[in-house]
Design a protein around this motif. Structure first.
Motif, PDB file in Angstrom:
ATOM      1  N   TYR A 273       0.832  -1.204   0.000  1.00 40.23           N
ATOM      2  CA  TYR A 273       0.000   0.000   0.000  1.00 40.23           C
ATOM      3  C   TYR A 273       0.871   1.260   0.000  1.00 40.23           C
ATOM      4  O   TYR A 273       0.637   2.196  -0.769  1.00 40.23           O
ATOM      5  N   ILE A 274       1.906   1.270   0.847  1.00 42.36           N
ATOM      6  CA  ILE A 274       2.777   2.447   0.927  1.00 42.36           C
ATOM      7  C   ILE A 274       3.486   2.689  -0.400  1.00 42.36           C
ATOM      8  O   ILE A 274       3.595   3.832  -0.866  1.00 42.36           O
ATOM      9  N   SER A 275       3.946   1.622  -1.036  1.00 42.87           N
ATOM     10  CA  SER A 275       4.671   1.805  -2.299  1.00 42.87           C
ATOM     11  C   SER A 275       3.759   2.315  -3.408  1.00 42.87           C
ATOM     12  O   SER A 275       4.226   3.009  -4.318  1.00 42.87           O
ATOM     13  N   ASP A 276       2.471   1.982  -3.367  1.00 45.66           N
ATOM     14  CA  ASP A 276       1.535   2.558  -4.331  1.00 45.66           C
ATOM     15  C   ASP A 276       1.414   4.058  -4.132  1.00 45.66           C
ATOM     16  O   ASP A 276       1.152   4.806  -5.081  1.00 45.66           O
ATOM     17  N   GLN A 280       9.205   4.099  -4.722  1.00 45.67           N
ATOM     18  CA  GLN A 280      10.401   3.685  -3.981  1.00 45.67           C
ATOM     19  C   GLN A 280      10.434   2.184  -3.670  1.00 45.67           C
ATOM     20  O   GLN A 280      10.881   1.767  -2.593  1.00 45.67           O
ATOM     21  N   ARG A 281       9.979   1.360  -4.613  1.00 47.81           N
ATOM     22  CA  ARG A 281       9.952  -0.084  -4.349  1.00 47.81           C
ATOM     23  C   ARG A 281      11.370  -0.626  -4.111  1.00 47.81           C
ATOM     24  O   ARG A 281      11.583  -1.463  -3.230  1.00 47.81           O
ATOM     25  N   LYS A 282      12.318  -0.187  -4.910  1.00 47.28           N
ATOM     26  CA  LYS A 282      13.699  -0.665  -4.746  1.00 47.28           C
ATOM     27  C   LYS A 282      14.234  -0.306  -3.359  1.00 47.28           C
ATOM     28  O   LYS A 282      14.866  -1.138  -2.689  1.00 47.28           O
ATOM     29  N   ASN A 283      14.002   0.908  -2.923  1.00 46.55           N
ATOM     30  CA  ASN A 283      14.519   1.328  -1.616  1.00 46.55           C
ATOM     31  C   ASN A 283      13.878   0.555  -0.473  1.00 46.55           C
ATOM     32  O   ASN A 283      14.537   0.230   0.527  1.00 46.55           O
ATOM     33  N   HIS A 325       7.231  -6.191  -3.754  1.00 45.86           N
ATOM     34  CA  HIS A 325       8.015  -5.316  -4.615  1.00 45.86           C
ATOM     35  C   HIS A 325       8.855  -6.108  -5.613  1.00 45.86           C
ATOM     36  O   HIS A 325       9.035  -5.688  -6.757  1.00 45.86           O
ATOM     37  N   LEU A 326       9.361  -7.257  -5.193  1.00 46.36           N
ATOM     38  CA  LEU A 326      10.054  -8.125  -6.132  1.00 46.36           C
ATOM     39  C   LEU A 326       9.132  -8.501  -7.289  1.00 46.36           C
ATOM     40  O   LEU A 326       9.501  -8.417  -8.460  1.00 46.36           O
ATOM     41  N   THR A 327       7.914  -8.914  -6.960  1.00 44.29           N
ATOM     42  CA  THR A 327       6.985  -9.385  -7.984  1.00 44.29           C
ATOM     43  C   THR A 327       6.502  -8.255  -8.883  1.00 44.29           C
ATOM     44  O   THR A 327       6.436  -8.410 -10.110  1.00 44.29           O
ATOM     45  N   VAL A 328       6.164  -7.112  -8.299  1.00 51.45           N
ATOM     46  CA  VAL A 328       5.707  -5.984  -9.105  1.00 51.45           C
ATOM     47  C   VAL A 328       6.822  -5.491 -10.010  1.00 51.45           C
ATOM     48  O   VAL A 328       6.603  -5.223 -11.207  1.00 51.45           O
ATOM     49  N   PRO A 391      22.564  -1.750  -8.373  1.00 56.07           N
ATOM     50  CA  PRO A 391      22.571  -1.208  -9.740  1.00 56.07           C
ATOM     51  C   PRO A 391      21.232  -1.267 -10.475  1.00 56.07           C
ATOM     52  O   PRO A 391      21.134  -0.804 -11.620  1.00 56.07           O
ATOM     53  N   VAL A 392      20.175  -1.825  -9.862  1.00 55.46           N
ATOM     54  CA  VAL A 392      18.876  -1.954 -10.532  1.00 55.46           C
ATOM     55  C   VAL A 392      18.248  -0.574 -10.734  1.00 55.46           C
ATOM     56  O   VAL A 392      18.263   0.268  -9.835  1.00 55.46           O
ATOM     57  N   ARG A 393      17.656  -0.351 -11.910  1.00 58.24           N
ATOM     58  CA  ARG A 393      17.021   0.921 -12.241  1.00 58.24           C
ATOM     59  C   ARG A 393      15.524   0.693 -12.454  1.00 58.24           C
ATOM     60  O   ARG A 393      15.093   0.266 -13.516  1.00 58.24           O
ATOM     61  N   PRO A 394      14.690   0.993 -11.465  1.00 63.94           N
ATOM     62  CA  PRO A 394      13.249   0.725 -11.557  1.00 63.94           C
ATOM     63  C   PRO A 394      12.552   1.473 -12.691  1.00 63.94           C
ATOM     64  O   PRO A 394      11.481   1.042 -13.139  1.00 63.94           O
ATOM     65  N   GLU A 395      13.128   2.555 -13.161  1.00 61.33           N
ATOM     66  CA  GLU A 395      12.469   3.324 -14.235  1.00 61.33           C
ATOM     67  C   GLU A 395      12.485   2.591 -15.573  1.00 61.33           C
ATOM     68  O   GLU A 395      11.752   2.955 -16.506  1.00 61.33           O
ATOM     69  N   ASN A 396      13.273   1.534 -15.692  1.00 63.39           N
ATOM     70  CA  ASN A 396      13.352   0.782 -16.961  1.00 63.39           C
ATOM     71  C   ASN A 396      12.240  -0.249 -17.057  1.00 63.39           C
ATOM     72  O   ASN A 396      12.476  -1.450 -17.249  1.00 63.39           O
ATOM     73  N   LYS A 397      10.993   0.184 -16.924  1.00 68.90           N
ATOM     74  CA  LYS A 397       9.876  -0.756 -16.953  1.00 68.90           C
ATOM     75  C   LYS A 397       9.091  -0.606 -18.245  1.00 68.90           C
ATOM     76  O   LYS A 397       9.112   0.443 -18.882  1.00 68.90           O
ATOM     77  N   ARG A 398       8.376  -1.679 -18.598  1.00 68.37           N
ATOM     78  CA  ARG A 398       7.616  -1.715 -19.837  1.00 68.37           C
ATOM     79  C   ARG A 398       6.139  -1.403 -19.614  1.00 68.37           C
ATOM     80  O   ARG A 398       5.423  -1.079 -20.556  1.00 68.37           O
ATOM     81  N   ALA A 399       5.623  -1.585 -18.372  1.00 73.70           N
ATOM     82  CA  ALA A 399       4.199  -1.325 -18.106  1.00 73.70           C
ATOM     83  C   ALA A 399       4.007  -1.108 -16.618  1.00 73.70           C
ATOM     84  O   ALA A 399       4.795  -1.585 -15.827  1.00 73.70           O
TER      85      ALA A 399
END
Length: 399
Positions: A273-276, A280-283, A325-328, A391-399
């Motif tokens: 809920y907080i991440s929605d 900041q899912r990675k953090n 967050h891993l799954t999303v 090194p993961v970049r969450p902005e590199n998402k497709r949807a």
């Protein structure tokens, strides 16, 4: 029943909550069949004359079967939808768990646990695909958080129900009751789950694998999931036996794991809920991993029921903060079209830890004669996971 693109937006919007309830039920019973074994280890091992390494191998057998069906199930769910896959999964799990009530040798139990794992292997990818279909991006953290509270719910119910069933029906009857209930849920899933044909994958399966293995961020996140599963499944497998070895009863060990499971059930709800709301899912993942390390070691040094219960709750809460967050993130790195393929592949990587860990940890117990090394070995997992996530970049998402 199966619907097509003719589902209007109102129906889709309303029915997404039914889909969520069904995926939670499916996931819950998969974890109950999975974790029915650890509370029974102290009971069944003496009866069958098994060693602790063999007891750990029952969990490894489950995960060996489990990982085999991860990727094929993900591909099939992307191509054909999720209903039949989920229903068949639970029915197979139910039948094989029921049959565990008749084992007389280690080999019989090993292969039945393997079959149970084969059935369970389709659930994660198919449920992830269902939620990606039915929930918009702004609700996915919450939806996946609710679904991924089910693993901890399975631990809670297993540690509550299994000792009660064992006292009432023996360990054989425990497996039989759980097996019948799981198969019944599979039938219910087949009747009620809907899936939309509108966004089924149109490309070849190779297109899906190109997306999955072409994303460095997705693969690093999946490897970090391996590190999380190392400690989660190690705890779920061996904590009961550790507490029993301290001189506490099977019921007392189950109570501690109930506290662990309650913490684990609450955490995905809160963090999803907080991440929605803030992103900041990675953090959130990194913070969770950092908290797990000292809690794992601290838990292994407790001997009183009070401290085991308190730290068990905190340990479970911090461990399962990470799960949604891993799954999303993996789903969004792949996009809706390939969400099941991506999650099937990622969970294949996750569950290698589940297959390897119980035997490695069981060997360390047999080798040292105590549980002291177990907690340090488990704590190494989240430390490595932090290094993989940086090194993961969450902005590199497709949807």
């Amino acid at each position: 029943m199966t619907t097509t693109a003719s589902l209007n937006s109102k129906e889709t919007s309303n029915y997404r909550w039914v889909i969520l309830i069904l995926t939670v039920s499916c996931f819950l019973f998969t974890f109950i069949t999975r974790f029915a074994w650890p509370p029974l280890i102290p009971v069944v091992v003496p009866v069958l004359g098994m060693k602790m390494t063999q007891a750990g191998a029952f969990m490894s057998a489950f995960y060996f079967g489990y990982i085999i069906t991860q990727v094929p199930a993900g591909v099939l769910a992307d191509r054909f939808g999720v209903r039949a896959i989920l229903a068949l999964s639970l029915i197979i799990e139910g039948i094989s768990t029921f049959a565990m009530g008749y084992i007389t040798t280690f080999d019989m139990g090993f292969w039945l646990r393997f079959i149970t794992g084969l059935g369970a292997g389709a659930v994660y990818a198919a449920c992830s695909r269902a939620l990606m279909e039915w929930f918009p991006a702004r609700e996915r953290g919450t939806a996946f958080g609710i679904m991924l509270a089910a693993p901890s719910g399975g631990i809670v119910l297993s540690n509550y129900v299994v000792p009660v069933l064992n006292n009432s029906f023996s360990w054989q009857g425990t497996f039989q009751v759980i097996g019948l209930a799981t198969a019944a849920v599979g039938v219910l899933i087949f009747i009620l789950v809907r899936t939309s044909d509108a966004i089924k994958s149109s490309g070849s399966i190779f297109d899906g694998f190109k997306v999955v293995f072409g994303s460095r961020d997705l693969i690093l996140t999946a490897l970090a999931g391996f590190c999380l599963m190392w400690v989660e499944l190690g705890t779920a497998t061996w904590a009961n036996a550790y507490i029993k070895k301290l001189g506490h009863s099977v019921q007392a060990a189950g109570l501690v794991m109930i506290f662990y499971g309650i913490g684990g059930a609450l955490a995905p709800l809160v963090s999803g809920y907080i991440s929605d709301k803030i992103g900041q899912r990675k953090n959130i993942l990194i913070i969770s991993y950092a908290l797990i390390i000292p809690l794992t070691i601290a838990f292994g040094y407790q001997t009183s029921m009070t401290m085991l219960s308190i730290l068990g709750f905190a340990f479970g809460f911090c461990s399962y903060l990470a799960n949604p967050h891993l799954t999303v993130m993996i789903s969004e790195f792949a996009g809706r079209e390939w969400a099941a393929t991506a999650n099937g592949t990622a969970n294949f990587i996750f569950q290698l830890a589940s297959m390897i860990g119980p035997v490695v940890l069981g060997w360390s117990i047999d080798f040292t004669g105590n549980f002291a090394s177990v907690w340090w070995i488990m704590a190494a997992g989240p430390l490595l996971g932090i290094l993989l996530l940086l090194p993961v970049r969450p902005e590199n998402k497709r949807a």
